[in-house]
Motif scaffolding. Sequence first.
Motif, short mmCIF file in Angstrom:
data_model
loop_
_atom_site.label_atom_id
_atom_site.label_comp_id
_atom_site.label_asym_id
_atom_site.label_seq_id
_atom_site.Cartn_x
_atom_site.Cartn_y
_atom_site.Cartn_z
N ASP A 46 0.82 -1.22 0.00
CA ASP A 46 0.00 0.00 0.00
C ASP A 46 0.85 1.27 0.00
N ILE A 47 2.14 1.11 0.28
CA ILE A 47 3.08 2.24 0.27
C ILE A 47 3.81 2.25 -1.07
N ARG A 48 3.71 3.35 -1.80
CA ARG A 48 4.34 3.42 -3.12
C ARG A 48 5.34 4.56 -3.24
N ALA A 49 5.53 5.31 -2.16
CA ALA A 49 6.60 6.31 -2.10
C ALA A 49 6.90 6.58 -0.63
N ILE A 50 8.12 7.04 -0.37
CA ILE A 50 8.59 7.27 1.00
C ILE A 50 9.20 8.66 1.08
N VAL A 51 8.90 9.36 2.17
CA VAL A 51 9.53 10.65 2.46
C VAL A 51 10.29 10.51 3.77
N LEU A 52 11.56 10.90 3.76
CA LEU A 52 12.38 10.90 4.98
C LEU A 52 12.70 12.34 5.33
N ARG A 53 12.35 12.74 6.57
CA ARG A 53 12.57 14.11 7.01
C ARG A 53 12.91 14.13 8.49
N GLY A 54 13.10 15.31 9.04
CA GLY A 54 13.35 15.44 10.47
C GLY A 54 12.29 16.30 11.11
N ASN A 55 12.04 16.07 12.38
CA ASN A 55 11.16 16.95 13.15
C ASN A 55 11.99 18.05 13.80
N GLY A 56 11.38 19.20 14.00
CA GLY A 56 12.09 20.31 14.63
C GLY A 56 12.91 21.11 13.64
N LYS A 96 12.77 -0.85 -3.64
CA LYS A 96 12.33 -0.59 -5.02
C LYS A 96 11.12 0.34 -5.05
N LYS A 97 11.20 1.39 -4.27
CA LYS A 97 10.19 2.44 -4.22
C LYS A 97 10.93 3.77 -4.14
N PRO A 98 10.38 4.83 -4.72
CA PRO A 98 11.08 6.12 -4.68
C PRO A 98 11.11 6.70 -3.27
N ILE A 99 12.27 7.24 -2.90
CA ILE A 99 12.47 7.83 -1.58
C ILE A 99 12.89 9.28 -1.75
N ILE A 100 12.11 10.17 -1.15
CA ILE A 100 12.44 11.59 -1.16
C ILE A 100 13.14 11.95 0.14
N GLY A 101 14.28 12.58 0.04
CA GLY A 101 14.93 13.17 1.20
C GLY A 101 14.43 14.59 1.32
N ALA A 102 13.54 14.84 2.29
CA ALA A 102 12.96 16.17 2.48
C ALA A 102 13.75 16.87 3.57
N VAL A 103 14.76 17.61 3.18
CA VAL A 103 15.71 18.18 4.13
C VAL A 103 15.16 19.51 4.64
N ASN A 104 14.64 19.47 5.86
CA ASN A 104 13.91 20.59 6.45
C ASN A 104 14.78 21.45 7.36
N CYS A 118 19.20 9.32 -0.67
CA CYS A 118 17.81 9.22 -1.12
C CYS A 118 17.75 9.44 -2.63
N ASP A 119 16.63 9.05 -3.23
CA ASP A 119 16.52 9.12 -4.69
C ASP A 119 16.37 10.54 -5.20
N PHE A 187 7.75 24.72 1.01
CA PHE A 187 8.47 23.45 1.16
C PHE A 187 7.53 22.27 1.43
N GLU A 188 6.69 22.38 2.45
CA GLU A 188 5.84 21.26 2.83
C GLU A 188 4.91 20.86 1.69
N GLU A 189 4.32 21.84 1.04
CA GLU A 189 3.40 21.56 -0.07
C GLU A 189 4.14 20.91 -1.23
N THR A 190 5.35 21.39 -1.52
CA THR A 190 6.14 20.84 -2.62
C THR A 190 6.51 19.39 -2.35
N VAL A 191 6.91 19.10 -1.12
CA VAL A 191 7.26 17.72 -0.75
C VAL A 191 6.05 16.81 -0.93
#
Length: 259
Positions: A46-56, A96-104, A118-119, A187-191
Amino acid sequence: MNSIEIKIENKVAYIALNRPEVFNSFNREMALRLQSILDDCESNDDIRAIVLRGNGKAFCAGQDLKEVTSPELNPGFKKILEEHYNPIIMRLRSIKKPIIGAVNGVAAGAGANIALACDIVLAHEKVSFIQAFSLIGLVPDSAGTFFLPRLIGFQKAQALAMLGDKISAEEAEKMGMIYRCVSLDSFEETVSQLAEKLANMPTKALGFIKELFNKSMTNTLEDQLALESKLQIKAASSNDYVEGVAAFIEKRKPNFKGN
């Protein structure tokens, strides 16, 4: 408090490093938990993309130095590399799924190199990247010496590794280190928009593209051509290929299912 938070929305897994009080620096518990979460994301259809980010305020400041300087907690660099960072990098590249590195926020040391593994890497205009290792007498790890020279060139990469210069997101985009620098306000909307776009694309094909670019790092031209042929044949047998061609002919938007 969980060291990592995860939420799933619209076929996207949003993974957030969650030790903001130490700028999301890694300790053993967080490193092992991230590996486990990535495994779960890989196996969940059910997961077809991944976003990796940090809190704070930070993306990730790398290794928690309090852990490595504590006689009771220090796992030692051999264990940190072989059981923490190296498996994380291998998972980021093999899923084998796209991973976005959302560097906040700031991405330093291993944190910077995890982002670069990340991809697709997005960062907002206030972000900085730092190869901070030499500043405390260490060498880059987490595949920094593998990906960075391939992204920005040998000379520039080696200089950044030696000098520990702070690089803005805008500079990082210009030198090809990241895909895109965006405004803080958008940023958030674009991610989210990018993640949902990827989650609705032909997932098998994206996984094959990722595999091809991974192998291109070490393959000969002959080997790469052979792999392109092999994976193109596999892609052409997917349901998403049939749907993509039909949608093109019928002049409509395709409805990809990821199979």
